[in-house]
Each structure stands twice: as C-alpha cells, then as structure tokens.
Motif scaffolding. Structure first.
Motif, short mmCIF file in Angstrom:
data_model
loop_
_atom_site.label_atom_id
_atom_site.label_comp_id
_atom_site.label_asym_id
_atom_site.label_seq_id
_atom_site.Cartn_x
_atom_site.Cartn_y
_atom_site.Cartn_z
N HIS A 132 26.92 47.20 35.19
CA HIS A 132 26.56 48.02 36.33
C HIS A 132 26.49 47.19 37.60
N LYS A 133 26.12 45.90 37.46
CA LYS A 133 26.06 45.04 38.64
C LYS A 133 27.46 44.75 39.17
N MET A 134 28.41 44.53 38.24
CA MET A 134 29.78 44.25 38.66
C MET A 134 30.42 45.49 39.30
N GLY A 138 49.95 44.16 43.96
CA GLY A 138 48.54 43.87 44.21
C GLY A 138 47.84 43.24 43.02
N PHE A 139 48.29 43.55 41.80
CA PHE A 139 47.79 42.96 40.55
C PHE A 139 46.26 42.98 40.44
N GLY A 140 45.63 44.01 40.97
CA GLY A 140 44.18 44.14 40.83
C GLY A 140 43.36 43.55 41.96
N TRP A 141 43.99 42.83 42.89
CA TRP A 141 43.25 42.21 44.00
C TRP A 141 43.12 43.26 45.11
N TYR A 142 42.16 44.17 44.96
CA TYR A 142 42.09 45.35 45.80
C TYR A 142 41.82 45.06 47.27
N LEU A 160 31.80 48.76 44.33
CA LEU A 160 31.49 49.97 45.09
C LEU A 160 31.01 49.64 46.49
N LYS A 161 30.44 48.45 46.67
CA LYS A 161 30.00 48.05 48.02
C LYS A 161 31.18 48.00 48.98
N LEU A 162 32.33 47.57 48.48
CA LEU A 162 33.51 47.52 49.33
C LEU A 162 33.99 48.92 49.70
N VAL A 163 33.87 49.84 48.75
CA VAL A 163 34.22 51.23 49.04
C VAL A 163 33.30 51.79 50.12
N VAL A 164 32.02 51.45 50.03
CA VAL A 164 31.05 51.91 51.01
C VAL A 164 31.39 51.39 52.40
#
Length: 300
Positions: free
Chosen positions: A101-103, A201-205, A108-112
């Motif tokens: 949940h921490k990861m 992108g290979f996962g590097w969002y 999600l902080k980046l989405v915010v």
C-alpha cells in the motif's frame, strides 16, 4: 519538440559521463530528481487544462492508454515465458509481507500532482503560454540528473554483459513492446512512429509522460503517463503470483522499474538470486527509454 533531438541527448550523455562521489551528493541528486519530476508533472496538468474540448480529450487519453496497455502488455506476457522455458531460475520459497500500500501510495502521489495542476489550470484564469518552454528547460536538467543516477547505480559494463538472463529479458521486452506499439498504432490509425514512441516507456511513467508530452502534446503525455503507471500497478500484483514458476516473465514485465520500484517485491517474492537479473534488465530498459522514445519522436 526541440528543433534538434540531440539537444535532449546531450544532457543525458554528459550526466552519464559524470561520476559523483559521496553519499550526500548522490542523495541530493536523487531528491532533486524527485522534486523536478513532481514539478514537471504539475506543469503537465496545467497543459491538460489549456486544451480545448477537455472532456473529449480525456476520453481520447483513456482510449490511447487502454489500447496500448493491452497490446504492449499482451505481447510482453506472450513472449517472456519463452525465456522461462529456456532457463529455469531457482527462487526462494520464503515470502515476506511487503507494505504494498505504501508503494501504491507513492505512485498515486504523482497522479495527484498532475490532477492538482489540472485543477489549478481550470480554476484560475492563468496565462499558460510559458508552460511548454518551462517544461523543456526543466526536462534538460532532469535528463542530466537521470544520466548521473544511471552512472552511479553501481552497474558496470562487465556485470551487464555477464548476466545473460537480465540482458535477454530486456531484449524480449524491447522487441515485444515495439511490436505491440505497432499493433496499437494500426488499431488506433495513428502514425507508426507515435506507436513505437508510446511503446518505449517500459514502465517509467514519469519520464515517459514528460517526453511524450513534450514531443506530441499533453494528450499523448497524459496517455503515456497513465499507460506506464497502469503497467507498474499490474506488475506489483503479478510479480508475487508469477515469479515462482515464470521468474523472468515476472521480472521482465516490471520493465524499467525492476531495478528500483518493484525490486523489493521481486527480492521478497523470488529471493536474492532474482536481484541481479532484475537490476540488469531494469538498468538496460531505463537507459533505453529516453534513447528510443526520442529517436521515434524525432520523425515528427
């Protein structure tokens, strides 16, 4: 997009050539990179707010992300198991409880941050003409710092060359992702090079979203960000499930994140023997993200 794609490669190369010593300096660079990522993602949100017909564009972003997620992820999961048939990798039977949940919260902080930029842009009547230029200059600095981080990751050329499983995993991820990008582009009827860039992108969002947004605009930037973020979220779920039987598949699907964000999950689920494979695969893919994405974007 910059008039010359080499303008973007230069800071990455110079950063990679720079060896930084001392924990404090390395830590400062790491924190600075994280802060710049937050800042530039906030600018991405502002760019989205400046779009005309935003509701329609959000739908377009979701469609782009969904199609490429299925095509690219599907091709990865179809091809990576071939390596597990060739090489059997011993894993640990001991599974630790990770604070997943921490990861998830960190992502999600980046989405915010993107959402806050969008809300600010929609709420206040701001002149956003400066956003694109500011993003370009911050991107140059970000790539320079990323180059330094890659150089100081502890990986040597010898370690990369000797780890055949890590190299093979990265190779299969690259080619299967690019093929999935072509399929996605054909389905969506967009230029093939745009599909190939989306597949790089290979996962590097964070970096993928920034580069795509700078090259093709906020719609592609938002779609790339959502695509790679979704990949990471799915990887967190799939790795513990697959790693005992399909070790290389589980590691490879994590993409560039297997050397950092998903590495704790890989180590706890599969054991210490999985770590070198994950680090080498993730390192190669991380190095290729800006190289391949900028190459495909340079075709316009």
């Amino acid at each position: 997009m910059f008039p010359d794609v080499l303008t973007i490669f230069i800071p990455l190369v110079f950063g990679y050539l720079l060896k930084v010593k001392g924990e404090k300096r390395v830590d400062f660079i790491s924190k600075s990179t994280s802060r710049l990522v937050f800042f530039i993602l906030g600018l991405m949100g502002l760019s989205l707010a400046s779009l005309d017909n935003l509701g329609q564009n959000v739908g377009q972003i979701l469609i782009l992300a969904a199609v490429f997620f299925v095509c690219i992820g599907g091709m990865n999961l179809l091809t990576l198991p071939i390596l597990d048939l060739i090489w059997k990798t011993e894993t640990s039977d001991q599974h630790q409880n990770l604070p997943l949940h921490k990861m998830v919260f960190e992502s999600l902080k980046l989405v915010v941050v993107v959402g806050l930029g969008l809300i600010i842009g929609l709420t206040f009547n701001l002149n956003l003409g400066w956003v694109d230029k500011a993003s370009e200059y911050i991107l140059l600095l970000l790539l320079f710092l990323i180059g330094i981080q890659l150089r100081n990751s502890g990986m040597t050329l010898k370690q990369i060359v000797l780890n055949k499983k890590g190299m093979a995993s990265a190779t299969v991820v690259v080619f299967s992702s690019l093929f999935g990008g072509i399929v996605g582009a054909l389905i969506l009827d967009i230029p093939i090079n745009h599909g190939l860039a989306m597949a790089s992108g290979f996962g590097w969002y964070s970096l993928a979203g920034i580069l795509m947004g700078d090259g093709l605009g906020p719609i592609y930037g938002g779609a790339s960000f959502l695509l790679e973020l979704s990949r990471e979220m799915v990887a967190l779920v799939l790795i513990p499930i697959l790693i005992s039987r399909y070790t290389i598949t589980a590691i490879g699907y994590g993409g560039a994140t297997s050397m950092d964000f998903t590495l704790p999950v890989i180590q706890s689920s599969g054991g210490i023997r999985c770590v070198p494979i994950a680090i080498v695969s993730g390192f190669i893919l991380s190095l290729l993200v800006p190289v391949l994405m900028l190459f495909f974007l340079s075709f316009g």
